[in-house]
Scaffold this motif. Sequence first.
Motif: not given
Length: 105
Positions: A97-101
Amino acid sequence: MQANVNYVQVEQSEQFQQFMKKRKKFIVPYTIFFLVFYFLLPICTSYTSFLNTPAIGDISWVWLFAFAQFVMTFVLCTVYVKKAGALDKEADQIIKNQVQKGGAA
């Protein structure tokens, strides 16, 4: 997983903070229970004599308690392995999720 993950930002994210609280809620009570149950045997055998009384025939309570420690260890290990697998999946999802953000918290 991408190599450019900013783990400091992941760690500071609200999702990760909630994950750590959930993990702590699981680990701390199990650890306390294990330590109390483990140290109860030597404490009780050193300072009391009630475990020396017969439980089943010639088998005293101390033998049953000692055997219960093996059972308890096996059960806690099994529960931990299953829960750790679920926690690992949740941690991976948080990182994704953090990589996608873009690594932003």
